[in-house]
Enzyme design. Sequence first.
Site, PDB file in Angstrom:
ATOM      1  N   GLY A 160      41.574  15.187 -48.837  1.00  7.64           N
ATOM      2  CA  GLY A 160      40.734  13.890 -48.536  1.00  7.64           C
ATOM      3  C   GLY A 160      39.869  13.986 -49.680  1.00  7.64           C
ATOM      4  O   GLY A 160      38.651  13.732 -49.733  1.00  7.64           O
ATOM      5  N   GLN A 185      33.909   9.711 -49.694  1.00  6.29           N
ATOM      6  CA  GLN A 185      32.655   9.950 -50.335  1.00  6.29           C
ATOM      7  C   GLN A 185      32.267  11.115 -50.831  1.00  6.29           C
ATOM      8  O   GLN A 185      31.479  11.285 -52.089  1.00  6.29           O
ATOM      9  CB  GLN A 185      31.491   9.610 -49.394  1.00  6.29           C
ATOM     10  CG  GLN A 185      30.032   9.329 -49.647  1.00  6.29           C
ATOM     11  CD  GLN A 185      28.897   9.151 -48.577  1.00  6.29           C
ATOM     12  OE1 GLN A 185      29.283   9.452 -47.588  1.00  6.29           O
ATOM     13  NE2 GLN A 185      27.928   8.821 -49.001  1.00  6.29           N
ATOM     14  N   ARG A 219      45.758   8.280 -50.320  1.00  2.75           N
ATOM     15  CA  ARG A 219      45.461   7.351 -51.162  1.00  2.75           C
ATOM     16  C   ARG A 219      45.010   7.676 -52.516  1.00  2.75           C
ATOM     17  O   ARG A 219      44.349   8.658 -52.748  1.00  2.75           O
ATOM     18  CB  ARG A 219      44.505   6.318 -50.585  1.00  2.75           C
ATOM     19  CG  ARG A 219      43.035   6.646 -50.493  1.00  2.75           C
ATOM     20  CD  ARG A 219      42.211   5.672 -49.974  1.00  2.75           C
ATOM     21  NE  ARG A 219      40.985   6.146 -49.642  1.00  2.75           N
ATOM     22  CZ  ARG A 219      39.731   6.064 -50.211  1.00  2.75           C
ATOM     23  NH1 ARG A 219      39.744   5.454 -51.114  1.00  2.75           N
ATOM     24  NH2 ARG A 219      38.557   6.819 -49.963  1.00  2.75           N
ATOM     25  N   TYR A 222      34.167  11.188 -32.423  1.00  3.46           N
ATOM     26  CA  TYR A 222      33.574  11.976 -33.546  1.00  3.46           C
ATOM     27  C   TYR A 222      32.965  13.152 -33.116  1.00  3.46           C
ATOM     28  O   TYR A 222      33.586  14.293 -33.649  1.00  3.46           O
ATOM     29  CB  TYR A 222      32.887  11.152 -34.546  1.00  3.46           C
ATOM     30  CG  TYR A 222      32.686  11.572 -36.004  1.00  3.46           C
ATOM     31  CD1 TYR A 222      33.681  11.981 -36.879  1.00  3.46           C
ATOM     32  CD2 TYR A 222      31.285  12.012 -36.076  1.00  3.46           C
ATOM     33  CE1 TYR A 222      33.172  12.620 -38.214  1.00  3.46           C
ATOM     34  CE2 TYR A 222      30.772  12.434 -37.413  1.00  3.46           C
ATOM     35  CZ  TYR A 222      31.766  12.918 -38.408  1.00  3.46           C
ATOM     36  OH  TYR A 222      31.398  13.512 -39.611  1.00  3.46           O
TER      37      TYR A 222
HETATM   38  N1  LIG Z   1      29.584  11.218 -45.459  1.00  2.00           N
HETATM   39  C1  LIG Z   1      28.884  11.843 -44.467  1.00  2.00           C
HETATM   40  O1  LIG Z   1      27.491  11.383 -44.141  1.00  2.00           O
HETATM   41  C2  LIG Z   1      29.198  12.883 -43.549  1.00  2.00           C
HETATM   42  C3  LIG Z   1      28.172  13.459 -42.723  1.00  2.00           C
HETATM   43  C4  LIG Z   1      28.637  14.562 -41.861  1.00  2.00           C
HETATM   44  C5  LIG Z   1      30.207  15.053 -42.038  1.00  2.00           C
HETATM   45  N2  LIG Z   1      30.914  14.411 -42.909  1.00  2.00           N
HETATM   46  C6  LIG Z   1      32.234  15.125 -42.962  1.00  2.00           C
HETATM   47  O2  LIG Z   1      32.743  15.457 -44.542  1.00  2.00           O
HETATM   48  C7  LIG Z   1      33.924  14.950 -44.366  1.00  2.00           C
HETATM   49  C8  LIG Z   1      34.248  14.095 -45.350  1.00  2.00           C
HETATM   50  O3  LIG Z   1      33.427  12.845 -45.423  1.00  2.00           O
HETATM   51  P1  LIG Z   1      33.516  11.625 -46.460  1.00  2.00           P
HETATM   52  O4  LIG Z   1      32.155  11.016 -46.038  1.00  2.00           O
HETATM   53  O5  LIG Z   1      33.791  12.137 -47.628  1.00  2.00           O
HETATM   54  O6  LIG Z   1      34.786  10.650 -45.561  1.00  2.00           O
HETATM   55  P2  LIG Z   1      35.363   9.418 -46.509  1.00  2.00           P
HETATM   56  O7  LIG Z   1      35.869   8.654 -45.215  1.00  2.00           O
HETATM   57  O8  LIG Z   1      34.533   8.998 -47.363  1.00  2.00           O
HETATM   58  O9  LIG Z   1      36.496  10.103 -46.972  1.00  2.00           O
HETATM   59  C9  LIG Z   1      37.743  10.896 -46.376  1.00  2.00           C
HETATM   60  C10 LIG Z   1      38.887  10.751 -47.113  1.00  2.00           C
HETATM   61  O10 LIG Z   1      40.018  11.343 -46.186  1.00  2.00           O
HETATM   62  C11 LIG Z   1      41.032  10.455 -46.616  1.00  2.00           C
HETATM   63  N3  LIG Z   1      42.226  10.681 -45.369  1.00  2.00           N
HETATM   64  C12 LIG Z   1      42.150  10.046 -44.529  1.00  2.00           C
HETATM   65  N4  LIG Z   1      43.289  10.414 -43.623  1.00  2.00           N
HETATM   66  C13 LIG Z   1      43.965  11.179 -44.428  1.00  2.00           C
HETATM   67  C14 LIG Z   1      45.069  12.168 -44.335  1.00  2.00           C
HETATM   68  N5  LIG Z   1      45.761  11.896 -43.133  1.00  2.00           N
HETATM   69  N6  LIG Z   1      45.686  12.562 -45.188  1.00  2.00           N
HETATM   70  C15 LIG Z   1      44.579  12.691 -46.283  1.00  2.00           C
HETATM   71  N7  LIG Z   1      43.640  12.348 -46.426  1.00  2.00           N
HETATM   72  C16 LIG Z   1      43.184  11.491 -45.609  1.00  2.00           C
HETATM   73  C17 LIG Z   1      40.768   9.044 -46.794  1.00  2.00           C
HETATM   74  O11 LIG Z   1      41.576   8.310 -47.744  1.00  2.00           O
HETATM   75  C18 LIG Z   1      39.481   9.517 -47.492  1.00  2.00           C
HETATM   76  O12 LIG Z   1      39.466   9.330 -49.031  1.00  2.00           O
HETATM   77  C19 LIG Z   1      34.418  14.539 -43.111  1.00  2.00           C
HETATM   78  O13 LIG Z   1      35.083  15.791 -42.339  1.00  2.00           O
HETATM   79  C20 LIG Z   1      33.198  14.007 -42.512  1.00  2.00           C
HETATM   80  O14 LIG Z   1      33.324  14.064 -41.114  1.00  2.00           O
HETATM   81  C21 LIG Z   1      30.788  13.666 -43.714  1.00  2.00           C
END
Ligand SMILES: NC(=O)c1ccc[n+]([C@@H]2O[C@H](COP(=O)([O-])OP(=O)(O)OC[C@H]3O[C@@H](n4cnc5c(N)ncnc54)[C@H](O)[C@@H]3O)[C@@H](O)[C@H]2O)c1
Length: 315
Positions: A9, A13, A37, A143
């Site tokens: 992943g 972000q 992707r 979630y």
């Molecule tokens: N951004 C936040 O504010 C925040 C806050 C708390 C926790 N988190 C956690 O941090 C982690 C990353 O968050 P983020 O904000 O970068 O999310 P994001 O949605 O920006 O990125 C997630 C990535 O996972 C990829 N993805 C989706 N399905 C997939 C699959 N089957 N196989 C491989 N890749 C796949 C997507 O293409 C994407 O690039 C997550 O577990 C999220 O729950 C994020």
Amino acid sequence: MQKSILIIGACGQIGTELTLKLRELYGEECVVASDIREGSDSLMQSGPFELLDATNYEAVEDVILYHEIEEVYLMAAMLSATAEKFPERAWNLNMNSLFNVLNLAKENKINKIFWPSSIAVFGPNTPRDMTPQNSIMEPSTVYGISKLSGERWCEYYHNKYNVDVRSLRYPGLISWKTQPGGGTTDYAVEIYHDALSKGNYQCFLKEDTKLPMMFMDDAIRAAIELMDSDTGQIKVRSSYNLGAMSFSPKEISESIKQWLPDFSITYQPDFRQSIADTWPSSIDDSKAKEDWNWAAEFDLTKTTAEMINQLSKNF
Ligand SMILES: NC(=O)c1ccc[n+]([C@@H]2O[C@H](COP(=O)([O-])OP(=O)(O)OC[C@H]3O[C@@H](n4cnc5c(N)ncnc54)[C@H](O)[C@@H]3O)[C@@H](O)[C@H]2O)c1
């Protein structure tokens, strides 16, 4: 220190900035990025990349064995707002991707896992101010349910199979390099973009909805410091509360006005308001401070300065 790392992943972000930082620290060739992707040019050009579906056990195992991976950072997930629209898909992605890496660690194919949890593990019955590490946890979102279940499984795999899995309950994350991926705190990134491009922002939360937030540099540093801590320091194997700052849409807009006095904000709450209403407004992260010396560096003033300075280079 040489070690081989896989980020699953990596194009999201957090993953994008995490990958670039890990490559800076451990060398480009040692840090393999993967996602379903392709990502930004800076990510794709900075080191090895694999197209990989986190829910496909065999595919994840193949990449791990081929690159002789020792540590996995699992960032693939469906975030809070999107998960409410696709509950089953969110559950399948969030849980199966975690089981895959936990089982690979159980079989000694990897040594260590980082998996992010979230403040979404808390719910409407949790005390909202300075929410403690251990508290009532009755999440009411898809979630949040998936993150709380994930936490329980992480602790179980550690206790039962000695899996070295480490986790943080991230608050909302603010970054200028990458766009947010469908969460309830996305407004705190969008607001800076719109302030600079349009001079105004329509917020999908109410003006006084206070939520815990963190600047991305702190979030990345926290993950890396947690992973680099000695095993004995890690006393929590579900997930650590992690804090930095808390503010409402009104407070972030006031801080933007220090830089852009003509900026204006309007409020049109949507379905995300009901998600935010169940989350803590601030977090007690004393356990993380005590166990592995966590200390945040960015408050709201510093975050706004950094966001405006960096984003204004594009205008
Ligand atoms: N951004 C936040 O504010 C925040 C806050 C708390 C926790 N988190 C956690 O941090 C982690 C990353 O968050 P983020 O904000 O970068 O999310 P994001 O949605 O920006 O990125 C997630 C990535 O996972 C990829 N993805 C989706 N399905 C997939 C699959 N089957 N196989 C491989 N890749 C796949 C997507 O293409 C994407 O690039 C997550 O577990 C999220 O729950 C994020």
